[in-house]
Scaffold this active site. Structure first.
Site, PDB file in Angstrom:
ATOM      1  N   HIS A 261       0.792  -1.221  -0.035  1.00 42.90           N
ATOM      2  CA  HIS A 261      -0.008  -0.016   0.081  1.00 42.90           C
ATOM      3  C   HIS A 261       0.901   1.254  -0.156  1.00 42.90           C
ATOM      4  O   HIS A 261       0.747   2.000  -0.865  1.00 42.90           O
ATOM      5  CB  HIS A 261      -0.878  -0.154   1.264  1.00 42.90           C
ATOM      6  CG  HIS A 261      -1.569   1.462   1.653  1.00 42.90           C
ATOM      7  ND1 HIS A 261      -3.235   1.285   1.217  1.00 42.90           N
ATOM      8  CD2 HIS A 261      -1.436   2.536   1.919  1.00 42.90           C
ATOM      9  CE1 HIS A 261      -3.589   2.490   1.550  1.00 42.90           C
ATOM     10  NE2 HIS A 261      -2.762   3.244   1.919  1.00 42.90           N
ATOM     11  N   GLU A 262       1.776   1.290   0.925  1.00 40.27           N
ATOM     12  CA  GLU A 262       2.763   2.367   0.983  1.00 40.27           C
ATOM     13  C   GLU A 262       3.507   2.759  -0.215  1.00 40.27           C
ATOM     14  O   GLU A 262       3.732   3.889  -0.618  1.00 40.27           O
ATOM     15  CB  GLU A 262       3.628   2.361   2.323  1.00 40.27           C
ATOM     16  CG  GLU A 262       2.663   2.397   3.614  1.00 40.27           C
ATOM     17  CD  GLU A 262       1.901   3.337   3.785  1.00 40.27           C
ATOM     18  OE1 GLU A 262       1.817   4.488   3.197  1.00 40.27           O
ATOM     19  OE2 GLU A 262       0.946   2.984   4.315  1.00 40.27           O
TER      20      GLU A 262
ATOM     21  N   HIS B 294       1.632   4.071  -3.077  1.00 43.81           N
ATOM     22  CA  HIS B 294       1.380   5.887  -3.103  1.00 43.81           C
ATOM     23  C   HIS B 294       2.600   6.209  -3.797  1.00 43.81           C
ATOM     24  O   HIS B 294       2.353   7.087  -4.406  1.00 43.81           O
ATOM     25  CB  HIS B 294       1.294   6.200  -1.413  1.00 43.81           C
ATOM     26  CG  HIS B 294       0.216   6.090  -0.761  1.00 43.81           C
ATOM     27  ND1 HIS B 294      -0.883   6.515  -1.251  1.00 43.81           N
ATOM     28  CD2 HIS B 294      -0.290   5.416   0.158  1.00 43.81           C
ATOM     29  CE1 HIS B 294      -2.138   6.201  -0.604  1.00 43.81           C
ATOM     30  NE2 HIS B 294      -1.703   5.648   0.486  1.00 43.81           N
TER      31      HIS B 294
ATOM     32  N   TYR C 100      -4.320  14.548  -2.903  1.00 39.31           N
ATOM     33  CA  TYR C 100      -4.882  13.665  -1.757  1.00 39.31           C
ATOM     34  C   TYR C 100      -5.691  14.454  -0.888  1.00 39.31           C
ATOM     35  O   TYR C 100      -5.804  14.974   0.332  1.00 39.31           O
ATOM     36  CB  TYR C 100      -3.462  13.704  -0.995  1.00 39.31           C
ATOM     37  CG  TYR C 100      -3.953  12.201   0.006  1.00 39.31           C
ATOM     38  CD1 TYR C 100      -3.711  10.956  -0.626  1.00 39.31           C
ATOM     39  CD2 TYR C 100      -3.742  12.610   1.552  1.00 39.31           C
ATOM     40  CE1 TYR C 100      -3.886  10.037   0.585  1.00 39.31           C
ATOM     41  CE2 TYR C 100      -3.925  11.493   2.386  1.00 39.31           C
ATOM     42  CZ  TYR C 100      -3.868  10.325   1.854  1.00 39.31           C
ATOM     43  OH  TYR C 100      -4.207   9.207   2.529  1.00 39.31           O
TER      44      TYR C 100
ATOM     45  N   GLU D 166      -6.021   6.460  -2.247  1.00 42.07           N
ATOM     46  CA  GLU D 166      -6.028   5.384  -1.297  1.00 42.07           C
ATOM     47  C   GLU D 166      -6.479   4.017  -1.974  1.00 42.07           C
ATOM     48  O   GLU D 166      -5.887   3.173  -1.438  1.00 42.07           O
ATOM     49  CB  GLU D 166      -7.024   5.836   0.018  1.00 42.07           C
ATOM     50  CG  GLU D 166      -6.534   6.889   1.013  1.00 42.07           C
ATOM     51  CD  GLU D 166      -5.336   5.955   1.625  1.00 42.07           C
ATOM     52  OE1 GLU D 166      -5.325   4.764   2.062  1.00 42.07           O
ATOM     53  OE2 GLU D 166      -4.221   6.784   1.734  1.00 42.07           O
TER      54      GLU D 166
ATOM     55  N   ASP E 253     -10.271  14.389   7.545  1.00 38.04           N
ATOM     56  CA  ASP E 253      -9.538  13.346   6.710  1.00 38.04           C
ATOM     57  C   ASP E 253      -9.508  13.684   5.192  1.00 38.04           C
ATOM     58  O   ASP E 253      -9.763  12.965   4.378  1.00 38.04           O
ATOM     59  CB  ASP E 253     -10.041  12.013   6.976  1.00 38.04           C
ATOM     60  CG  ASP E 253      -9.290  10.922   6.354  1.00 38.04           C
ATOM     61  OD1 ASP E 253      -7.921  11.152   6.314  1.00 38.04           O
ATOM     62  OD2 ASP E 253      -9.606   9.967   5.935  1.00 38.04           O
TER      63      ASP E 253
ATOM     64  N   HIS F  75     -10.020   8.229   3.611  1.00 40.22           N
ATOM     65  CA  HIS F  75      -9.940   6.980   4.097  1.00 40.22           C
ATOM     66  C   HIS F  75     -11.492   6.338   4.171  1.00 40.22           C
ATOM     67  O   HIS F  75     -11.479   5.090   4.650  1.00 40.22           O
ATOM     68  CB  HIS F  75      -9.380   6.772   5.392  1.00 40.22           C
ATOM     69  CG  HIS F  75      -7.692   6.962   5.290  1.00 40.22           C
ATOM     70  ND1 HIS F  75      -7.176   8.253   5.451  1.00 40.22           N
ATOM     71  CD2 HIS F  75      -6.582   6.123   4.863  1.00 40.22           C
ATOM     72  CE1 HIS F  75      -5.880   8.333   5.127  1.00 40.22           C
ATOM     73  NE2 HIS F  75      -5.491   6.940   4.896  1.00 40.22           N
TER      74      HIS F  75
END
Length: 545
Positions: A386-387, A390, A401, A410, A465, A470
C-alpha cells in the site's frame, strides 16, 4: 478499536577480550587518567581492547569530572587524554556528526585520517550524558596508521580514480559492458543501466600493513548479483584485497516467520541494504529507534541473522520492500516506484506506540503500534505494498490527496496491495488488532464491515480526513473487488496499471476512474470484450456511471 473507526494508512497506512589498561607502544603512567576515573566508579573492567590495536575499542564509566557539551569541549577532552588517544585531534580526527537521543545523551562521531585521507573502517565515538559528562568512548582507530607513514613524506597517488576503477573491473574478470542491463524507463523508450561504479581514496589496513589505496565499489545484477569492494593500491595500481559484499542473511519477521534477506557486509557488520535488484539505487532499511527523526540509522547485525525481537519490524520492512519491487518489475517492467531505479528507503520503529504507516514523499515510515490497535505495521505485505504504491501513484497519475481523487489514491494503494498479496480481500489483517483473530483494517469485498460505504448512495461528505479519503475509498475498493471477481487478477491488474500510468490525472474523480479503466480495457482487450464489460459492470454496481 471499534469497528467503525478508521485508522489512516496515509500516503499512509568483533570485540576482543576485556583487559586492564596495560602498557602499549604509546602508554605512559599518565595513561591511567581515564582508568583511574573508571576504577573510582567501580567499573575498572569496562575497558575493551583488540589484539594489535594500541587504542581501546571501548571505555565505559564516569570518564570526566566536568561537562563537555559541544564539539570543542569534546575535542579538548580527547586532547586532555592524549596518552590514551595519541592523535593530533585537529589533523587526525574529523568530526562527522553530533546527534542527541531521546534521553538527552549526545554522541560525537569522528573518523580518523592520515594526511587528509580517511582511514577505512575507522571510527571514534564520544558519548556524553544529559549533563554533558563523558560516559563512554568507543570505536576503532589506529595510531599505527600514522606511525606507518611517518617519515615517508607526502603520500603519492600515481593513478587516477578512473584507472583504479578499470583495474578493479579487470580483477573480477568482467567489463562494465558485460554487466549492463537496459530497462524501459519512459514513454520515449529511454534506456538506463543497472550497473554502478564508484571509487574513493582511503588508507586501508591489511594484516599489519597500511596502504594508500582506492576503495572501489562495483554494483551490478548481471551476470550475477554483486557489490564488489576492491582495494587498489594508489601508487602501484595492484589489487590489495577484494570481496563481494552481497550476502544472503536470515531474519525473523513480526509474525515469527523466518525469511531470507539480501544484506550487505562491511567492516564486520551486516546491513539491511540490498544491492541485488536491477535498479540504480538500493533497498535499504533503517530504524528511528523510537524517535521521530528520519531516515534514522541503518539496521545492522553482527552475524547476518536478524533474529532479535527488536529486529522483527526491520526484517519485514526490508523483505516486503523487495517483494513489492519484484512485483512491479516482473509484472509491469517497472524499475522501482519512479521507474528510474530510485532507492527504496524504509524506516521502522518510528515514534513510540505509533499506530500508523505512511509514505512521506521520499520514503516509507512504519510505527510499532501500541500492541492493541496495531502491532508493528511493517509486518504485513499489504501494508508495505500500500505505502510503496502511494509512491508509484505520486510519480504517475499524481492523484491529489483530497476529496474523490484522494479517496481514489487510497483505493489504488489498497487494490495493488491485493494484486500483490492475493490471500484475501482484507487490508492489514496481519498487524491490525493483534489480540483479535480475523480482524482487519479494511475490506474490499465488504467495505461496510469496517465503516466504509460501498456505493455512491453512502458517500460521506465531510471536511475531516481531507474530505474522507480513508472512508470514501470503500466505493472504488468495492469496484476493484467486483472487477477482480468478474475478470480475474491478471486482467484486472493490467487494466488498473494502464489506467494509473496512462489515463488518470491529479484531479480524477470516481467517474474519471471508471472512464480510465474502460479506456484501458478497450486498449488491452477491445471494446465490448469480456474484460471491458466486466469493468463497466463493476463500477455500475457501486453507483458510478
Amino acid at each position: 478499536m471499534k469497528k467503525g473507526t478508521s485508522i489512516a494508512l496515509a500516503l499512509s497506512l568483533t570485540v576482543g577480550a576485556v583487559l586492564p589498561f596495560s602498557s602499549t607502544a604509546h602508554a605512559t603512567n599518565s595513561q591511567n587518567v581515564l582508568a583511574a576515573k573508571i576504577k573510582e566508579s567501580g567499573n575498572e573492567k569496562n575497558v575493551t581492547k583488540k589484539k594489535g590495536q594500541a587504542v581501546p575499542t571501548f571505555i565505559h564509566g564516569k570518564l570526566s569530572n566536568k561537562p563537555h557539551k559541544d564539539k570543542e569541549a569534546v575535542k579538548q577532552f580527547l586532547k586532555d587524554n592524549k596518552e590514551t588517544y595519541p592523535f593530533d585531534v585537529e589533523k587526525d580526527l574529523t568530526l562527522l556528526d553530533v546527534t542527541k537521543d531521546e534521553i538527552g545523551s549526545k554522541h560525537f562521531d569522528f573518523v580518523q585520517s592520515v594526511q587528509g585521507i580517511p582511514v577505512d573502517g575507522s571510527a571514534l565515538k564520544v558519548h556524553t550524558d544529559e549533563k554533558g559528562y563523558v560516559t563512554a568512548v568507543n570505536g576503532d582507530v589506529f595510531v599505527e596508521a600514522g606511525d606507518y607513514f611517518k617519515g615517508k613524506g607526502k603520500l603519492k597517488t600515481n593513478l587516477s580514480k578512473k584507472e583504479a576503477i578499470n583495474n578493479a573491473w579487470k580483477s573480477i574478470d568482467l567489463t562494465k559492458d558485460e554487466t549492463l542491463v537496459d530497462f524501459e524507463v519512459g514513454p520515449k523508450g529511454e534506456k538506463q543501466s543497472g550497473t554502478n561504479e564508484e571509487g574513493k581514496q582511503v588508507i586501508y589496513k591489511k594484516g599489519d600493513n597500511f596502504y594508500n589505496a582506492y576503495k572501489v565499489n562495483l554494483q551490478f545484477i548481471n551476470p550475477y548479483p554483486a557489490n564488489w569492494v576492491v582495494y587498489v593500491d594508489a601508487e602501484t595500481g595492484s589489487v590489495i584485497d577484494s570481496y563481494n559484499a552481497v550476502t544472503e542473511g536470515t531474519g525473523v519477521g513480526v509474525l515469527g516467520d523466518t525469511k531470507k534477506l539480501n544484506t550487505y557486509y562491511s567492516s564486520g557488520t551486516y546491513y539491511l541494504y540490498d544491492t541485488t535488484k536491477a535498479m540504480t539505487g538500493v533497498i535499504e532499511t533503517r530504524t528511528a529507534k523510537n524517535l521521530s527523526s528520519l531516515p534514522g540509522s541503518y539496521s545492522v547485525d553482527p552475524d547476518d541473522n536478524f533474529n532479535a525481537t527488536n529486529q522483527r519490524a526491520d526484517v519485514d520492512a526490508h523483505y516486503y520492500a523487495g517483494v513489492v519491487y519484484d512485483y512491479y518489475k516482473n509484472t509491469f517492467n517497472r524499475n522501482s516506484f519512479d521507474n528510474k531505479g530510485a532507492t527504496i528507503t524504509s524506516t521502522v520503529h518510528y515514534g513510540r506506540n505509533y499506530n500508523n504507516a505512511f509514505w512521506n514523499g521520499s520514503q516509507m515510515v512504519y510505527g510499532d503500534g501500541d500492541g492493541t490497535t496495531f502491532t508493528s505495521l511493517s509486518g504485513s505485505l499489504d501494508v508495505v505494498g500500500h505505502e510503496i504504491t502511494h509512491a508509484v501513484t505520486e510519480r504517475t497519475a499524481g492523484l491529489e490527496y483530497q476529496g474523490q481523487s484522494g479517496a481514489l489514491n487510497e483505493s489504488i494503494s489498497d487494490t495493488f496491495a491485493m494484486f500483490m498479496d492475493q490471500k484475501n480481500f482484507l487490508i492489514g489483517e496481519d498487524v491490525y488488532t493483534p489480540k483479535i483473530a480475523g480482524d482487519a483494517l479494511r475490506s474490499l469485498s465488504n467495505p461496510t464491515q469496517y465503516g466504509q460505504p460501498e456505493n455512491m448512495s453512502g458517500y460521506v461528505n465531510t471536511t475531516s480526513d481531507n474530505g474522507g479519503v480513508h472512508t470514501n475509498s470503500g466505493i472504488p475498493n468495492k469496484a476493484a473487488y467486483n472487477t477482480i471477481q468478474s475478470i480475474g487478477y491478471d486482467a484486472a491488474q493490467k487494466i488498473y496499471y494502464r489506467a494509473l500510468t496512462v489515463y488518470l490525472s491529479p484531479k480524477s474523480n470516481f467517474s474519471a476512474a471508471r472512464a480510465a479503466m474502460l479506456a484501458s480495457a478497450a486498449d488491452l482487450y477491445g471494446t465490448g470484450s469480456t474484460q471491458y464489460n466486466g469493468v463497466a459492470s463493476a463500477w455500475t454496481k457501486v453507483g458510478v456511471n
